[in-house]
Design an enzyme around this catalytic site. Structure first.
Site, PDB file in Angstrom:
ATOM      1  N   ASP A   8      -2.017  -4.507   0.490  1.00 17.98           N
ATOM      2  CA  ASP A   8      -1.774  -3.063   0.553  1.00 17.98           C
ATOM      3  C   ASP A   8      -1.055  -2.636  -0.739  1.00 17.98           C
ATOM      4  OD1 ASP A   8      -1.187  -0.473   1.592  1.00 17.98           O
ATOM      5  OD2 ASP A   8       0.769  -1.206   2.272  1.00 17.98           O
ATOM      6  N   ASP A  10       1.024   0.814  -1.203  1.00 19.16           N
ATOM      7  CA  ASP A  10       2.324   1.487  -1.010  1.00 19.16           C
ATOM      8  C   ASP A  10       3.254   0.696  -0.087  1.00 19.16           C
ATOM      9  OD1 ASP A  10       2.173   4.031  -2.538  1.00 19.16           O
ATOM     10  OD2 ASP A  10       0.307   4.180  -1.390  1.00 19.16           O
TER      11      ASP A  10
HETATM   12 MG   LIG Z   1       1.807   0.489   2.844  1.00 16.25          MG
END
Ligand SMILES: [Mg+2]
EC number: 3.1.3.-
Length: 199
Positions: A8, A10
């Protein structure tokens, strides 16, 4: 043996700051010129920071670009991913960021020298994780971790205020930083790499 590893962006590749002092809160304080504090430990930013949905939408419309552009990279992410890429593993970045932010995201990744093979914008990650034959995923959103783990794919879940109510389980391991992410990826690779047997 080489693996497809999912990551991922963020809250995993980015270093947003702590629950008490983070880029979202700083930008909200600037934008609304009032003291905004984290009030509730939830992934929903409006609920977490006591904004109305209209305020949050207004904020995101005007400031999301800046947050994505200015956020720091997490210490150790570049080094760990570079090492994994050198070992021959394939790195799949899967982000819920809107496709509109693709150019910005590619620039940010380049600026922070984060290596990757594929970048996907996908909100519902588990089906794509399966489709891409990803063997291990790193995320900070509890719901993603649970959905991916339900497919029997191990997840490393980065500890954040919004997942503090979840302690992890046999297949979801909670960690605090990239040092621990690296330890857990190395452990996964050592367990899953067939050792050559001398006969
Ligand atoms: Mg995230």
């Amino acid at each position: 043996m080489y693996y497809n590893l999912g990551i991922d962006i963020d809250g995993v590749l980015t270093d947003e700051g702590t629950a008490e002092n983070n880029i979202w809160q700083r930008k909200m304080n600037e934008y609304f010129s009032r003291d905004i504090k984290l009030g509730k430990y939830t992934y929903n930013l409006a609920e977490a920071y006591g904004l109305s949905e209209a305020e949050l939408n207004d904020f995101l419309k005007n400031k999301l670009f800046e947050v994505y552009q200015q956020v720091n990279s997490a210490p150790g992410a570049r080094e760990t991913l570079s090492e994994l890429a050198e070992q021959g593993h394939k790195l799949f970045l899967i982000t819920a960021r809107h496709e509109n932010f693709r150019d910005l995201t590619e620039d940010w990744l380049e600026q922070h020298q984060i290596p990757y093979h594929e970048l996907h914008h996908q909100h519902d990650k588990a089906p794509l994780v399966l489709q891409k034959n990803i063997s291990l995923f790193v995320d900070d959103k509890k719901e993603n971790a649970i959905n991916i783990a339900a497919e029997n794919i191990p997840v490393i879940l980065v500890s954040k205020y919004h997942n503090s109510d979840f302690k992890g389980n046999q297949i979801i391991t909670k960690v605090d930083n990239w040092e621990q992410i690296k330890e857990n990826i190395d452990l996964f690779l050592s367990k899953n790499t067939p050792t050559s047997k001398l006969s």
